[in-house]
Design an enzyme around this catalytic site. Structure first.
Site, short mmCIF file in Angstrom:
data_model
loop_
_atom_site.label_atom_id
_atom_site.label_comp_id
_atom_site.label_asym_id
_atom_site.label_seq_id
_atom_site.Cartn_x
_atom_site.Cartn_y
_atom_site.Cartn_z
N LYS A 32 28.90 0.52 12.79
CA LYS A 32 30.02 -0.44 12.65
C LYS A 32 31.46 0.02 11.95
CE LYS A 32 30.44 -4.47 9.13
NZ LYS A 32 31.83 -4.20 9.16
N ASP A 59 34.55 -3.79 14.62
CA ASP A 59 34.66 -4.82 13.53
C ASP A 59 36.07 -5.48 12.95
OD1 ASP A 59 33.89 -7.39 11.58
OD2 ASP A 59 33.18 -6.03 10.58
N LYS A 61 37.49 -7.99 13.68
CA LYS A 61 37.40 -9.93 13.62
C LYS A 61 39.51 -10.07 14.24
CE LYS A 61 34.53 -9.72 9.05
NZ LYS A 61 34.28 -8.03 9.14
N ASP A 64 44.53 -14.83 16.62
CA ASP A 64 45.86 -14.82 17.28
C ASP A 64 45.74 -15.28 17.86
OD1 ASP A 64 48.57 -14.33 17.21
OD2 ASP A 64 48.11 -12.05 16.03
N THR A 121 30.30 -14.31 5.23
CA THR A 121 28.49 -13.97 4.31
C THR A 121 29.09 -13.86 3.23
OG1 THR A 121 28.06 -11.80 5.33
CG2 THR A 121 26.95 -13.87 6.12
N ARG A 213 25.96 -1.65 1.43
CA ARG A 213 26.63 -0.56 0.54
C ARG A 213 24.87 -0.33 0.48
NH1 ARG A 213 31.35 -5.17 -2.13
NH2 ARG A 213 29.84 -5.97 -0.54
O1 C5P Z 1 28.08 -3.63 1.47
P1 C5P Z 1 27.61 -4.64 3.08
O2 C5P Z 1 26.07 -4.67 3.22
O3 C5P Z 1 27.87 -5.88 2.30
O4 C5P Z 1 28.16 -4.78 3.79
C1 C5P Z 1 28.46 -6.06 4.80
C2 C5P Z 1 29.50 -5.86 5.81
O5 C5P Z 1 29.54 -6.69 7.08
C3 C5P Z 1 31.13 -5.87 5.63
O6 C5P Z 1 31.83 -4.23 6.02
C4 C5P Z 1 31.37 -6.64 5.63
O7 C5P Z 1 32.99 -6.68 6.29
C5 C5P Z 1 30.59 -6.91 6.91
N1 C5P Z 1 30.77 -8.36 7.02
C6 C5P Z 1 30.16 -9.19 6.71
N2 C5P Z 1 29.56 -11.09 6.43
C7 C5P Z 1 30.14 -11.05 7.70
C8 C5P Z 1 31.46 -10.54 8.46
C9 C5P Z 1 31.36 -9.12 8.05
O8 C5P Z 1 29.66 -8.90 5.73
N3 C5P Z 1 30.35 -12.43 7.80
#
Ligand code: C5P
Length: 235
Positions: A32, A59, A61, A64, A121, A213
């Site tokens: 991603k 990603d 998002k 607009d 999330t 992460r």
């Molecule tokens: O580090 P972590 O596992 O929290 O990363 C989650 C990834 O998913 C990040 O890149 C974040 O921008 C993305 N994301 C998210 N929630 C969403 C859409 C995308 O955490 N609803």
């Protein structure tokens, strides 16, 4: 086949990405690329990841007016990524325009999958009510946004794995669910709110999981990735 465990490359530049990917040897991954990395490196990074045989979820998002999203998606489709997204809060006309733009841009090739972010999330019930000013329960808001996405021709949604069972029930198993907010046992939740483990995501029925992460900050990223994939696939 490339695993449906998507690694979030939340890094500032390609040098760090290359260093990170070195540890995965010749493994083909689903990666991603989000705003931070794309805004710093642009399309050339995507081409180099594709050349190595990786799948890409871009990603960005989008959110607009419909015409702008349609034009942007035409350009994005020419990058030949595998998945893209929009915010469902942009409305049905915007989502419909996104798919239209992708179809035009992909020409005769397969267009990328297009999924809608329902609620991030990191959004709690309290944030939804007090900051976003939506007076629905989180579950109802997500279900409504997901239904609008399906009606607009999108392939699925980005949501928490906790929402997958009721979305599958209401919208069918073909409507895909891409679920970030994944945390292995005893790891730091960071800024996420609605988190689940890879094993729970499997039980709940996620089509794809997105892990950032937990893998990118791990001492042994490849080993952590493989353990997460095993746990998610129930091996
Ligand atoms: O580090 P972590 O596992 O929290 O990363 C989650 C990834 O998913 C990040 O890149 C974040 O921008 C993305 N994301 C998210 N929630 C969403 C859409 C995308 O955490 N609803």
């Amino acid at each position: 086949m490339v695993s449906k465990c998507i690694i979030a490359l939340d890094f500032p530049n390609q040098i760090i990405v290359n260093e990170f990917l070195k540890g995965f040897e010749s493994k083909k991954l689903y990666l991603k690329v989000g705003m931070e990395l794309y805004y710093s490196e642009g399309p050339s990074l995507l081409y180099s990841l594709k050349e190595k045989g990786h799948n890409i979820f871009l990603d960005l998002k989008l959110h607009d007016i419909p015409n702008t999203v349609k034009s942007a998606m035409k350009q994005i489709a020419s990058l030949e990524v595998d998945m893209v997204n929009v915010h469902a809060s942009g409305g049905k006309r915007m989502m419909y325009a996104a798919v239209e733009g992708l179809e035009i841009g992909a020409r005769s090739k397969q267009r990328p999958l297009c999924v809608a972010v329902t609620q991030l999330t990191s959004t709690s019930q309290e944030t939804l009510k007090n900051d976003i000013l939506i007076d629905y329960s989180l579950e109802d808001a997500i279900l409504k946004y997901a239904s609008f996405a399906k009606e607009s021709g999108l392939d699925g949604v980005v949501c928490s794995a906790l929402e997958v069972p009721f979305l599958n029930k209401q919208l069918g198993l073909d409507f895909i669910t891409v679920t970030p907010g994944i945390r292995t046992a005893n790891s730091d939740v960071n800024d996420q709110v609605r988190v689940v483990s890879p094993g729970e995501a499997k039980v709940l029925g996620s089509t794809y999981i997105v892990v950032g992460r937990n893998i990118t900050h791990a001492k042994y990223p490849l080993l952590t990735y493989e353990n997460i994939v095993k746990e998610w696939q129930g091996i």
